[in-house]
Design an enzyme around this catalytic site. Structure first.
Site, PDB file in Angstrom:
ATOM      1  N   CYS A  33       0.825  -1.216   0.000  1.00  6.75           N
ATOM      2  CA  CYS A  33       0.000   0.000   0.000  1.00  6.75           C
ATOM      3  C   CYS A  33       0.861   1.270   0.000  1.00  6.75           C
ATOM      4  O   CYS A  33       1.498   1.584   0.996  1.00  6.75           O
ATOM      5  CB  CYS A  33      -0.915  -0.038   1.228  1.00  6.75           C
ATOM      6  SG  CYS A  33      -1.828   1.489   1.535  1.00  6.75           S
ATOM      7  N   CYS A  36      -0.073   3.864   2.620  1.00  3.89           N
ATOM      8  CA  CYS A  36       0.341   3.384   3.944  1.00  3.89           C
ATOM      9  C   CYS A  36       1.801   3.740   4.200  1.00  3.89           C
ATOM     10  O   CYS A  36       2.163   4.161   5.302  1.00  3.89           O
ATOM     11  CB  CYS A  36       0.171   1.870   4.047  1.00  3.89           C
ATOM     12  SG  CYS A  36      -1.523   1.275   3.880  1.00  3.89           S
TER      13      CYS A  36
END
Length: 108
Positions: A33, A36
């Protein structure tokens, strides 16, 4: 040394988050991600800044699908604050430092 606790499994989650005697910020994330990874340094900074007020944890949703489903994680990054074993706030998506700080302050 990081102030962010890596939550490894469901039992660890219960012990570290649900049974905590102070508020806990959980960063639900995954290795693949991008947002993230963008948020990670801000989470680290918040863990240092708020270390006396809140515990900060990270949980990899790929390694902990059952817990992610239980807490309705459908998009990452998702940040949740728990107090007394209950979720008291959720933010989805990458936040700026001021947004993250305000989210934490509003819940502790």
């Amino acid at each position: 040394m990081s102030n962010v606790v890596e939550v490894q499994n469901k039992d660890d989650f219960v012990e570290t988050v649900i049974n905590s005697d102070k508020p806990v910020l959980v960063d639900f994330w995954a290795e693949w991600c991008g947002p993230c990874k963008q948020l990670a340094p801000l989470v680290e900074a918040a863990a240092e800044e708020f270390k006396n007020d809140i515990t900060v944890c990270k949980m990899d949703i790929d390694a902990n699908r059952e817990t992610a489903v239980e807490y309705g994680i459908r998009s990452i990054p998702t940040l949740m604050i728990f107090a007394n074993g209950e979720s008291v706030g959720t933010e989805i998506g990458a936040l700026t430092k001021p947004q993250l700080d305000e989210f934490i302050r509003s819940k502790i």
